[in-house]
Every structure is written in structure tokens, then in C-alpha cells.
Motif scaffolding. Structure first.
Motif, PDB file in Angstrom:
ATOM      1  N   PRO A   1       0.561   2.582 -11.444  1.00  0.00           N
ATOM      2  CA  PRO A   1      -0.836   2.730 -11.033  1.00  0.00           C
ATOM      3  C   PRO A   1      -1.037   2.522  -9.534  1.00  0.00           C
ATOM      4  O   PRO A   1      -0.178   1.969  -8.849  1.00  0.00           O
ATOM      5  N   GLU A   2      -2.209   2.948  -9.052  1.00  0.00           N
ATOM      6  CA  GLU A   2      -2.544   2.766  -7.649  1.00  0.00           C
ATOM      7  C   GLU A   2      -2.724   1.280  -7.342  1.00  0.00           C
ATOM      8  O   GLU A   2      -2.830   0.454  -8.246  1.00  0.00           O
ATOM      9  N   LEU A   3      -2.751   0.952  -6.070  1.00  0.00           N
ATOM     10  CA  LEU A   3      -2.810  -0.434  -5.609  1.00  0.00           C
ATOM     11  C   LEU A   3      -3.934  -1.225  -6.269  1.00  0.00           C
ATOM     12  O   LEU A   3      -3.707  -2.333  -6.759  1.00  0.00           O
ATOM     13  N   ARG A   4      -5.121  -0.673  -6.302  1.00  0.00           N
ATOM     14  CA  ARG A   4      -6.272  -1.394  -6.866  1.00  0.00           C
ATOM     15  C   ARG A   4      -6.011  -1.818  -8.306  1.00  0.00           C
ATOM     16  O   ARG A   4      -6.307  -2.942  -8.703  1.00  0.00           O
ATOM     17  N   GLU A   5      -5.461  -0.925  -9.111  1.00  0.00           N
ATOM     18  CA  GLU A   5      -5.151  -1.240 -10.504  1.00  0.00           C
ATOM     19  C   GLU A   5      -4.020  -2.256 -10.613  1.00  0.00           C
ATOM     20  O   GLU A   5      -4.034  -3.117 -11.487  1.00  0.00           O
TER      21      GLU A   5
ATOM     22  N   THR B   1       0.835  -1.209   0.000  1.00  0.00           N
ATOM     23  CA  THR B   1       0.000   0.000   0.000  1.00  0.00           C
ATOM     24  C   THR B   1       0.869   1.258   0.000  1.00  0.00           C
ATOM     25  O   THR B   1       2.057   1.216   0.355  1.00  0.00           O
ATOM     26  N   ASP B   2       0.264   2.382  -0.358  1.00  0.00           N
ATOM     27  CA  ASP B   2       0.967   3.663  -0.310  1.00  0.00           C
ATOM     28  C   ASP B   2       1.401   3.983   1.117  1.00  0.00           C
ATOM     29  O   ASP B   2       2.475   4.536   1.335  1.00  0.00           O
ATOM     30  N   GLU B   3       0.566   3.618   2.093  1.00  0.00           N
ATOM     31  CA  GLU B   3       0.899   3.873   3.494  1.00  0.00           C
ATOM     32  C   GLU B   3       2.141   3.081   3.909  1.00  0.00           C
ATOM     33  O   GLU B   3       3.030   3.604   4.582  1.00  0.00           O
ATOM     34  N   GLU B   4       2.208   1.816   3.495  1.00  0.00           N
ATOM     35  CA  GLU B   4       3.379   0.991   3.808  1.00  0.00           C
ATOM     36  C   GLU B   4       4.634   1.536   3.126  1.00  0.00           C
ATOM     37  O   GLU B   4       5.722   1.550   3.715  1.00  0.00           O
TER      38      GLU B   4
ATOM     39  N   PHE C   1       9.873   4.389   3.317  1.00  0.00           N
ATOM     40  CA  PHE C   1      10.793   5.408   2.813  1.00  0.00           C
ATOM     41  C   PHE C   1      10.814   6.682   3.665  1.00  0.00           C
ATOM     42  O   PHE C   1      11.442   7.671   3.288  1.00  0.00           O
ATOM     43  N   SER C   2      10.101   6.675   4.774  1.00  0.00           N
ATOM     44  CA  SER C   2      10.053   7.823   5.702  1.00  0.00           C
ATOM     45  C   SER C   2       9.654   9.120   5.003  1.00  0.00           C
ATOM     46  O   SER C   2      10.285  10.171   5.165  1.00  0.00           O
ATOM     47  N   VAL C   3       8.598   9.020   4.202  1.00  0.00           N
ATOM     48  CA  VAL C   3       8.044  10.193   3.517  1.00  0.00           C
ATOM     49  C   VAL C   3       6.530  10.159   3.691  1.00  0.00           C
ATOM     50  O   VAL C   3       5.980   9.191   4.214  1.00  0.00           O
ATOM     51  N   SER C   4       5.856  11.184   3.235  1.00  0.00           N
ATOM     52  CA  SER C   4       4.395  11.234   3.346  1.00  0.00           C
ATOM     53  C   SER C   4       3.748  10.367   2.263  1.00  0.00           C
ATOM     54  O   SER C   4       4.364  10.055   1.246  1.00  0.00           O
TER      55      SER C   4
END
Length: 187
Positions: free
Chosen positions: A48-52, A23-26, A31-34
Motif C-alpha cells: 500500500p501507499e505510505l498513508r495506508e 516515501t515513494d520519492e525517497e 533505486f535510481s528510478v522514477s
């Protein structure tokens, strides 16, 4: 450890290639970024995003394996399958899947995920649901991820019936259980 943008994007590409289900959160934690920085990096890199990503991996990986129905007719995204043995799918509950007044998922979506997984796990050109005994154990809310696991319990070739248990979880908490009796064409 903070990295420069170029380094981070190279590692991001490799990380997503190794694990398309991250996921983007993981990634942001790794990487210690937002999360926004990760999304911008993905956009720049045309990732692409996770779903894609899940959909692409599932279609590529399982389109030739699933025999009983077209991959695009499965509710949720199959992430693992071994025909006549087991299968796993992911279903992200979105606003179109819930009651507007309380954001609780409509039960037919959870049933459809489980039922289509029970059909998909059958190694046959035709598989139909003859009977289902289902139990909803807790409400599922909007933005929750449901992971359904199908397990073939028994195949009775004489009657053409296959018995499949499907359990669905949100964060390792059981939310749905179904025992399906499936009819297959080959006996």
C-alpha cells in the motif's frame, strides 16, 4: 546502481519492511528510478501507499497502548508514544483540510491533531482538555506534512491534571505550539 526489476522489487519489499514510513520519492532516489516506477512496483507487489502503511503500523502498534480514546479518533497517525511521557503524530494536509481560495489549512485541523495527541499521551481511561493556550506561528498549506510532538511536562495527581506541551512542525519549522491542561480520572 541500476538493478533489474526482480532485484529492485525484492530490495523494495525489504526496504519498506524495515522502514514503513519511507516515501515513494525517497525510494525512487534510493533505486535510481522514477516515482512512477516505484508506484508500479508497489502495485505489483500489493504494497500500500505510505498513508495506508502508516495507518496500519499505527493501528497495529498503538491500539493496545492508547487508553484515553480509540485510535481511530486520533487526528493524524501516531508513530510513537510513551504514555505519560511523549508522543508523535503525522498529519498530511489534503484538499479537504484547506480553504479553497488559498489552500491554507483550516486551523481547527492543526488544533485537533495537537489536542487529540495531548489526550492520547495520557495513561488513563478518561482524559479531557480543561484548558489550552495555543499559538499558530505560520500558515500550513495543502500537501504539507505536519509532525506534532507531545511532551508531558507535569502530572499533578492531587488535582488530576496533566500539563502537556504540543509543538507541530513542517520541515522542522514550528507552525503550532499548544500548552494543554488535561483532566484525568485517576488521581
Amino acid at each position: 546502481m541500476r538493478r533489474n526489476k526482480k532485484e529492485r522489487q525484492q530490495l523494495l519489499t525489504k526496504t519498506i519492511k524495515d522502514n514503513p514510513f519511507i516515501t515513494d520519492e525517497e525510494l525512487a532516489d534510493k533505486f535510481s528510478v522514477s516515482v512512477q516506477t516505484i508506484r508500479l512496483d508497489r502495485l505489483e507487489l500489493s504494497i500500500p501507499e505510505l498513508r495506508e502503511r502508516i495507518k496500519h503500523v499505527a493501528e497495529k502498534r498503538f491500539d493496545d497502548e492508547v487508553r484515553s480514546l480509540p485510535i481511530d479518533e486520533i487526528i493524524g497517525e501516531i508513530i510513537d508514544i510513551e504514555l505519560d511521557k511523549s508522543a508523535i503524530s503525522i498529519f498530511d494536509v489534503r484538499s479537504e483540510h484547506v480553504f479553497k481560495r488559498n489552500q491554507i489549512a483550516r486551523g481547527h485541523h492543526l488544533f485537533a491533531q495537537a489536542n487529540s495527541l495531548a489526550v492520547a499521551v495520557i495513561d488513563d481511561e478518561l482524559a479531557l482538555t480543561a484548558k489550552a493556550n495555543i499559538l499558530f506561528t505560520r500558515q500550513v498549506k495543502e500537501n504539507e506534512r505536519v509532525i506534532a510532538k507531545a511532551k508531558v511536562e507535569k502530572i499533578d495527581y492531587d488535582s488530576g491534571r496533566t500539563f502537556v506541551e504540543v509543538t507541530s512542525f513542517v520541515n522542522n519549522e514550528l507552525v503550532f505550539k499548544g500548552d494543554f491542561v488535561m483532566v484525568r480520572s485517576n488521581k
